[in-house]
Design an enzyme around this catalytic site. Structure first.
Site, PDB file in Angstrom:
ATOM      1  CG  HIS A   1      41.087 -19.008 -74.523  1.00 59.61           C
ATOM      2  ND1 HIS A   1      40.064 -19.407 -75.363  1.00 59.61           N
ATOM      3  CD2 HIS A   1      40.582 -19.064 -73.264  1.00 59.61           C
ATOM      4  CE1 HIS A   1      38.989 -19.701 -74.638  1.00 59.61           C
ATOM      5  NE2 HIS A   1      39.278 -19.505 -73.371  1.00 59.61           N
TER       6      HIS A   1
ATOM      7  CB  CYS B   1      39.968 -15.885 -69.040  1.00 54.71           C
ATOM      8  SG  CYS B   1      41.167 -16.927 -68.183  1.00 54.71           S
TER       9      CYS B   1
ATOM     10  CD  GLN C   1      38.307 -15.282 -71.882  1.00 53.56           C
ATOM     11  OE1 GLN C   1      37.741 -16.346 -71.710  1.00 53.56           O
ATOM     12  NE2 GLN C   1      37.832 -14.139 -71.388  1.00 53.56           N
TER      13      GLN C   1
ATOM     14  CG  ASP D   1      44.409 -17.633 -66.987  1.00 54.97           C
ATOM     15  OD1 ASP D   1      43.519 -18.161 -66.294  1.00 54.97           O
ATOM     16  OD2 ASP D   1      44.819 -18.127 -68.063  1.00 54.97           O
TER      17      ASP D   1
ATOM     18  NE  ARG E   1      34.856 -16.845 -74.584  1.00 55.93           N
ATOM     19  CZ  ARG E   1      35.348 -18.022 -74.172  1.00 55.93           C
ATOM     20  NH1 ARG E   1      35.788 -18.162 -72.938  1.00 55.93           N
ATOM     21  NH2 ARG E   1      35.443 -19.045 -75.010  1.00 55.93           N
TER      22      ARG E   1
ATOM     23  NE  ARG F   1      38.393 -25.013 -73.716  1.00 52.29           N
ATOM     24  CZ  ARG F   1      38.063 -24.228 -72.695  1.00 52.29           C
ATOM     25  NH1 ARG F   1      37.843 -24.731 -71.501  1.00 52.29           N
ATOM     26  NH2 ARG F   1      37.933 -22.922 -72.869  1.00 52.29           N
TER      27      ARG F   1
HETATM   28  N1  NVA Z   1      44.947 -20.566 -69.052  1.00 56.62           N
HETATM   29  C1  NVA Z   1      43.768 -21.310 -68.654  1.00 56.62           C
HETATM   30  C2  NVA Z   1      42.548 -20.690 -69.252  1.00 56.62           C
HETATM   31  C3  NVA Z   1      41.254 -21.369 -68.912  1.00 56.62           C
HETATM   32  C4  NVA Z   1      40.072 -20.710 -69.556  1.00 56.62           C
HETATM   33  C5  NVA Z   1      43.911 -22.754 -69.084  1.00 56.62           C
HETATM   34  O1  NVA Z   1      44.377 -23.016 -70.192  1.00 56.62           O
HETATM   35  O2  NVA Z   1      43.590 -23.642 -68.280  1.00 56.62           O
HETATM   36  N1   CP Z   2      37.284 -18.695 -69.931  1.00 56.36           N
HETATM   37  C1   CP Z   2      36.990 -19.925 -70.369  1.00 56.36           C
HETATM   38  O1   CP Z   2      37.351 -20.336 -71.467  1.00 56.36           O
HETATM   39  O2   CP Z   2      36.249 -20.666 -69.497  1.00 56.36           O
HETATM   40  P1   CP Z   2      35.924 -22.232 -69.653  1.00 56.36           P
HETATM   41  O3   CP Z   2      37.230 -22.966 -69.439  1.00 56.36           O
HETATM   42  O4   CP Z   2      34.931 -22.508 -68.569  1.00 56.36           O
HETATM   43  O5   CP Z   2      35.367 -22.490 -71.009  1.00 56.36           O
END
Ligand code: NVA
Ligand code: CP
Length: 305
Positions: A134, A264, A137, A224, A292, A107
């Protein structure tokens, strides 16, 4: 003896949604369903295999479900939290990790980092969220839609809010599976043009700045956060533009009566959605979170099994 086929790369990575061909995408989703139905069948699939999980950003769902998925498949995982490529170049980080592990899950802030990891890695690299995509997801979301609505083909998925990483992955994945993806964002927050172009070549994508238009006739309504990780500094500016894109009960009433609500997570109640919508019978957000685990098992079985 048949000539070897070079159609598939020697190492299959998932740095972005389109790294999975249509066949492989369907295989992952079928394995995800099987792993959910009969988890014990796969309990030794990764025996003796170890993965490194790298997190530059916070996570609940992704970290816990990857750790559990790997362990439930008989393997093990070590997690490292912190910047990737700060103490030493990314290409050196990965050429250490691939001597010790059979896969890397990352990540990261920048898609460039995950690309560079994959470029130098001798083991599969999985994007666990970047600024652009992502994909894990989207896999769980597709599993959830098929479970709840029975199919993908011909259904309308409305994405309302920021044209972000989650929107990009849904456009590239749901569109390919036959869904009409209708995205509504404030002006200036549209998805990236290269993602729109790629997704439109493979599926039905429509874009507007009108939340009502996107949601009308939708079978699933997705939102989101307004400011993703890495964009926290724009929070105040975004608060000015995004309120008309809040998915509340009034907006949900414009979708089909049987429409599901998707997110998500993590969600900011009172911003992109409301407590009433999150807690309503239409909300499938915890199915998405559960899936997930299963979707990532499907992915790990495909890339490493
Ligand atoms: N769009 C959000 C998704 C988190 C799972 C982010 O990147 O923070
Ligand atoms: N949806 C998702 O990726 O959640 P986290 O940021 O908690 O991993």
């Amino acid at each position: 003896m048949a000539a070897p086929s070079f159609a598939e790369p020697l190492i299959q990575h998932l740095t972005e949604d389109l790294d999975l061909s249509q066949d492989v995408l369907l295989r992952v989703l079928d394995l995800a369903a099987q792993a959910k139905r009969t988890p014990h069948r796969f309990s030794q699939a990764l025996a003796g295999r170890y993965l490194a999980l790298l997190f530059e950003k916070p996570s609940l769902r992704t970290r816990v479900t990857f750790e559990l998925a790997i362990k439930q498949l008989g393997g093990d995982a070590v997690t490292s939290v912190g910047p990737v490529g700060e103490r030493e170049p990314v290409k050196d980080v990965v050429r250490n990790l691939d001597r010790w592990t059979q896969g890397i899950v990352a990540r990261v802030f920048s898609q460039e980092t995950v690309k560079e990891l994959a470029q130098w890695s001798h083991v599969p690299v999985i994007n666990a969220l970047s600024d652009l995509y992502h994909p894990c997801q989207a896999l769980a979301d597709m599993q959830t839609i098929r479970e709840r609505l029975g199919r993908w083909e011909g259904l309308k998925l409305a994405f309302v809010g920021d044209g972000n990483n989650v929107a990009h992955s849904l456009m590239l994945t749901a569109g390919r599976l036959g869904m009409h993806v209708a995205v509504a964002t404030p002006k200036g927050y549209e998805p990236k043009s290269h993602v729109i172009a790629a997704a439109s070549r493979m599926g039905r994508i429509s874009l507007s700045n009108d939340a009502l238009e996107a949601v009308e006739g939708a079978h699933a309504v997705y939102t989101d956060v307004w400011a993703s990780m890495g964009h926290e500094g724009e929070k105040d500016a975004r608060q000015q533009s995004f309120p008309p894109y809040r998915v509340d009960e009034a907006l949900m009433s414009k979708a089909r009566p049987e429409a599901i609500f998707m997110h998500c997570l993590p969600a900011k109640r009172g911003e992109e959605t409301t407590d009433a919508v999150m807690e309503s019978a239409r909300s499938v957000v915890f199915d998405q979170a559960e899936n997930r685990l299963h979707a990532q098992k499907g992915l790990l079985l495909t890339l490493l099994g």
